[in-house]
Design a protein around this motif. Sequence first.
Motif, PDB file in Angstrom:
ATOM      1  N   ILE A  38       0.817  -1.211   0.000  1.00 37.07           N
ATOM      2  CA  ILE A  38       0.000   0.000   0.000  1.00 37.07           C
ATOM      3  C   ILE A  38       0.852   1.261   0.000  1.00 37.07           C
ATOM      4  O   ILE A  38       0.495   2.267  -0.610  1.00 37.07           O
ATOM      5  CB  ILE A  38      -1.015   0.001   1.178  1.00 37.07           C
ATOM      6  N   VAL A  39       2.002   1.239   0.648  1.00 38.40           N
ATOM      7  CA  VAL A  39       2.892   2.408   0.655  1.00 38.40           C
ATOM      8  C   VAL A  39       3.426   2.661  -0.753  1.00 38.40           C
ATOM      9  O   VAL A  39       3.474   3.801  -1.217  1.00 38.40           O
ATOM     10  CB  VAL A  39       4.040   2.213   1.670  1.00 38.40           C
ATOM     11  N   SER A  40       3.826   1.615  -1.432  1.00 35.87           N
ATOM     12  CA  SER A  40       4.310   1.765  -2.809  1.00 35.87           C
ATOM     13  C   SER A  40       3.216   2.291  -3.718  1.00 35.87           C
ATOM     14  O   SER A  40       3.456   3.157  -4.564  1.00 35.87           O
ATOM     15  CB  SER A  40       4.821   0.433  -3.353  1.00 35.87           C
ATOM     16  N   LEU A  41       2.028   1.758  -3.558  1.00 31.01           N
ATOM     17  CA  LEU A  41       0.908   2.180  -4.377  1.00 31.01           C
ATOM     18  C   LEU A  41       0.585   3.657  -4.146  1.00 31.01           C
ATOM     19  O   LEU A  41       0.337   4.398  -5.096  1.00 31.01           O
ATOM     20  CB  LEU A  41      -0.313   1.312  -4.071  1.00 31.01           C
ATOM     21  N   ALA A  42       0.625   4.092  -2.901  1.00 35.10           N
ATOM     22  CA  ALA A  42       0.311   5.483  -2.580  1.00 35.10           C
ATOM     23  C   ALA A  42       1.404   6.436  -3.047  1.00 35.10           C
ATOM     24  O   ALA A  42       1.120   7.562  -3.450  1.00 35.10           O
ATOM     25  CB  ALA A  42       0.101   5.636  -1.082  1.00 35.10           C
ATOM     26  N   SER A  43       2.651   6.021  -3.028  1.00 34.84           N
ATOM     27  CA  SER A  43       3.748   6.915  -3.379  1.00 34.84           C
ATOM     28  C   SER A  43       4.074   6.928  -4.868  1.00 34.84           C
ATOM     29  O   SER A  43       4.758   7.825  -5.344  1.00 34.84           O
ATOM     30  CB  SER A  43       4.999   6.540  -2.589  1.00 34.84           C
TER      31      SER A  43
END
Length: 63
Positions: A38-43
Motif C-alpha cells: 500500500i505504501v508503494s501504491l500510494a507513493s
Amino acid sequence: MEKIEIRIRKSNLPKLKKILDDLDFLESYKVTEGDIDIVSLASEPALAEEWDSEEDSRWDSIL
C-alpha cells in the motif's frame, strides 16, 4: 511509449495472455503476482511526477 496497468483475477490470466499475444502493436507485457504494498501504491504517482518533471525533460532535446 505508454504504460497501462491492468488487474485481473488469476483465473483469467490465460485468456488475457492469449489476447495480448495476438496484438501486433504490443511491445511487451509483464505479469506479476501478489499483493501490492500500500505504501508503494500510494507513493507511485508522486515519485512518477518527480521522475518525469519538466525540469528533466529539458535534457531530451540536448541528448
